[in-house]
Design an enzyme around this catalytic site. Structure first.
Site, short mmCIF file in Angstrom:
data_model
loop_
_atom_site.label_atom_id
_atom_site.label_comp_id
_atom_site.label_asym_id
_atom_site.label_seq_id
_atom_site.Cartn_x
_atom_site.Cartn_y
_atom_site.Cartn_z
CB THR A 1 -0.94 0.15 1.31
OG1 THR A 1 -1.81 -1.09 1.16
CG2 THR A 1 -1.92 1.39 1.18
CG PHE B 1 0.07 4.86 3.59
CD1 PHE B 1 -0.98 4.92 4.49
CD2 PHE B 1 0.73 3.61 3.40
CE1 PHE B 1 -1.33 3.74 4.89
CE2 PHE B 1 0.29 2.29 4.01
CZ PHE B 1 -0.72 2.80 4.61
#
Ligand code: PEP
Ligand code: MN
Length: 666
Positions: free
Chosen positions: A273, A275
């Protein structure tokens, strides 16, 4: 006893020396950043890093340290130096004052883990505060109650996090950093009850989406979306119902007291992921730091207006790393475009490009410039240690005069060589690539041992059969998807892309999800429904020549795959059946220069299946190397005498190492 004490004391002394050396190295790296850089060149010098690492690997070998170990340790050290240098150049992060970092969720959420990673160097001067929603994170940064906010923007399995993109278009915040987190989900529950007794699994919808395949295998169990992963863990703990479980990080499980029922339940082994870090004002990044810039823009409805805008970036040689579109609320079928590119708004050339972009768009908002988080590690191939070998002269690649029945695979369709990039390993270019591994994956220990030996010897990829096409139905058929999991784990551990054969059209999708390269075996070269199926995949294919196929049939089989849209096909000569019985097959080495003349596709040689006997594998491999293929695929095994398939042709590890040494040092 006395001796043991003495040895332990000595270890303590060495550990202290290691720490001193690490601290000194970090200081030197910072001094480098501080020293006025006359050239103004970039902070990071990848070719220099590769040379350093290659030299360290060689020195390590002299001291009996394996390259895998040396590489891992120095990756950490080089990463640390880069972080230290960036920190020095970015006083916003380095200050002694306490900073508040807002994230969505509660303690243990992935956003918090990402924040702790990003702010690692000042974690003792940071307070992490969880907020229920992304909006509240943004508001906290806008009104100054938090200094920074962490927002997830995309996941490599489940895709973009649209809510965050929509927020960023109107928020009064600037992007000042990015972080990439490897997301390893755990299934967490109350006790060691079997997975089959679970009835409900709670998690954030994104996390559930990343584990869909795993969840589908749990009978009578409902996935239940919940606000946040860590909150799901807390709720399961409070409910005390053993039929409930949560999907979240290991850290969240520890914090709220749930047990790990199963690790790594994500469907994709490479689950990351990304960010972004936001602040309430933009920052200026030192031009020496590799940098990214994010913008959001809208173009007019006129034909070609998006293309025109993108062309401006192209004219300035700007590399786009992401392009995302989102509908504009209240304006059906009109879109905002989010663009990330490599570059820094502090650099005049980028300012000029943005000024031109502004005049070509109806709106343009610069979200910010920030240091890019390099995910690509310095990776010297062990080949880098060897002397470059002059290439074998090729036959001239004049297109054949005779008409051919295939089109896409031919040189007439494409003159330049196709180079296939398999997670950084390039096949079809100047590099000679060796793929090694056992005929079949037999156990975790076996495939890990092979992976280590492949890496240590300088191999670039790991092979291993999971579904075996055996002549006799009573022979070992492979361990199927369990083997694939072991192969993937070994590939991850040793950073080697993996190759495995797929036997049936029904398995193609599931195998493609995990394997980096799908192999079509000799026996299936003309299995046209299988070829069509792998042709639909966006995965490189290793197509082996059928043992009774002409080159024309071979190239037409590749044409089937390309015709379906998959143009990443590498060919493999593995011997054909002749009247000769002394070898398993007859290795047709003449085919290599001929194929290179007829087709632009990469071609490899498999000496193992051609020979069928170990004593011939090295001589045939060396002979093959002489006719100019792009690489080899070779079988090896820790204990050939007890191999479950193709033992007689498997190289021992030391033979494999010798073969590679002879190839790369000849
Ligand atoms: C293999 O690579 O293990 C294999 C079965 O090869 P082939 O299809 O060339 O016989
Ligand atoms: Mn085999």
């Amino acid at each position: 006893m006395e001796r043991l004490l003495h040895l332990r004391r000595e270890i303590d002394t060495v550990d202290g020396q290691i720490l001193d050396a690490l601290a000194r190295r970090r200081q030197l790296a910072t001094d480098v950043a501080a020293a006025k850089d006359e050239s103004g060149g970039p902070l990071r010098d990848a070719p220099r890093e590769e040379r350093i690492l290659a030299a360290l690997i060689a020195q390590g070998r002299d001291r009996g340290l394996d390259s895998h170990f040396v590489t891992r340790v120095f990756h950490e050290i080089i990463d640390d130096s880069i972080r230290a240098q960036q920190l020095h150049l970015m006083p916003e992060y380095a200050g002694a004052d306490l900073k508040t970092i807002a994230f969505q969720g509660i303690e243990g959420a992935y956003s918090e883990l990402a924040g702790r990673k990003f702010f690692a160097a000042r974690v003792d001067r940071s307070v992490f505060v969880g907020y229920p929603t992304f909006e509240q994170v943004v508001e906290a940064v806008e009104d100054g109650s938090a200094d920074f906010g962490m927002l997830p923007v995309e996941n490599t399995t489940a895709g973009s996090i649209n809510d965050v993109y929509d927020l960023l278009s109107c928020a009064q915040v600037s992007l000042v950093g990015e972080e990439v987190l490897r997301v390893e989900h755990c299934l967490l529950g109350l006790d060691d009850a079997p997975l089959t007794s679970l009835r409900r699994v709670l998690s954030h919808p994104q996390a559930l989406a990343q584990c869909m395949k795993f969840l589908a295998k749990l009978p009578n169990c409902q996935p239940q979306p919940y606000t946040d992963t860590a909150m799901a863990v807390r709720l399961v703990k409070e409910q005390q119902d053993p039929t409930w479980a949560a999907i979240a990080s290991e850290e969240a499980g520890q914090r709220y007291g749930l047990k790990i029922l199963k690790r790594n339940v994500e469907d994709q082994p490479h689950n990351f992921t990304r960010f972004v870090v936001v602040a309430n004002r933009p920052q200026t990044v030192d031009p020496r730091i590799p940098c990214k810039t994010s913008v959001v823009m809208a173009t007019s409805h006129d034909e070609g207006s998006l293309l025109h805008a993108l062309n401006i970036l192209h004219e300035y040689g700007i590399n786009l790393t992401k392009l995302e579109s989102r509908p504009i609320p209240g304006m059906p079928f009109q879109y905002l475009f989010y663009i990330d590119f490599e570059g820094n708004t502090a650099v005049p050339q980028i300012q000029e490009a943005l000024a031109r972009l502004r005049s070509a768009t109806t709106s343009l908002k610069v979200l910010g410039s920030y240091p890019s988080r390099h995910r690509s590690k310095t990776a010297p191939q062990v080949q880098a240690l060897a002397i470059e070998r002059p290439p074998v002269p090729d036959l001239p690649v004049e297109p054949e005069a005779a008409p051919v029945s295939y089109r896409l695979v031919s040189r007439q369709h494409r003159r330049e060589d196709t180079v296939i990039d398999v997670r950084g390993v390039k096949i079809g270019g100047p590099q000679f690539v060796v793929i090694g591994g056992p005929c079949a994956v037999e156990s975790r220990e076996q495939i890990f041992a092979c992976a280590r030996a492949v890496k240590e010897s300088g191999g670039a990829m790991l092979r291993g059969g999971c579904f075996k096409p055996r002549t006799s139905p009573y022979s070992f058929q492979g361990l199927g998807f369990d083997a694939l999991e072991m192969l993937a784990a070994a590939g991850r551990e040793y950073d080697l892309p993996i190759v495995t054969e797929v036997l049936s059209p029904q398995d193609v999708e599931a195998v493609a999800r995990v394997a980096d390269v799908l192999q079509i075996g000799a026996r299936n070269m003309q299995n046209f429904s299988l070829l069509a199926e792998v042709g639909r995949m966006n995965r490189p294919i290793l197509l082996k020549r059928g043992m009774m196929s002409t080159l024309d049939e071979f190239l037409n089989a590749a044409e089937y795959i390309m015709d379906r849209g998959n143009h990443q096909v590498m060919l493999c000569e593995r011997g054909i059946r002749t009247f000769e019985t002394a070898t398993r097959s007859t290795l047709d080495l003449g085919s290599i220069p001929i194929i290179k003349r007829l087709s632009h596709l990469p071609i490899l040689v498999d000496p193992s299946h051609a020979a069928g006997r170990r004593d011939l594998v090295i001589p045939l491999a060396l002979a093959a190397h002489g006719v100019g293929p792009h690489g080899l695929i070779v079988e090896m095994h820790p204990d050939p005498a007890n191999a479950l398939s193709d033992g007689p042709q498997a190289l021992r590890f030391e033979d494999f190492a010798e073969l590679l040494a002879r190839i790369y040092q000849s």
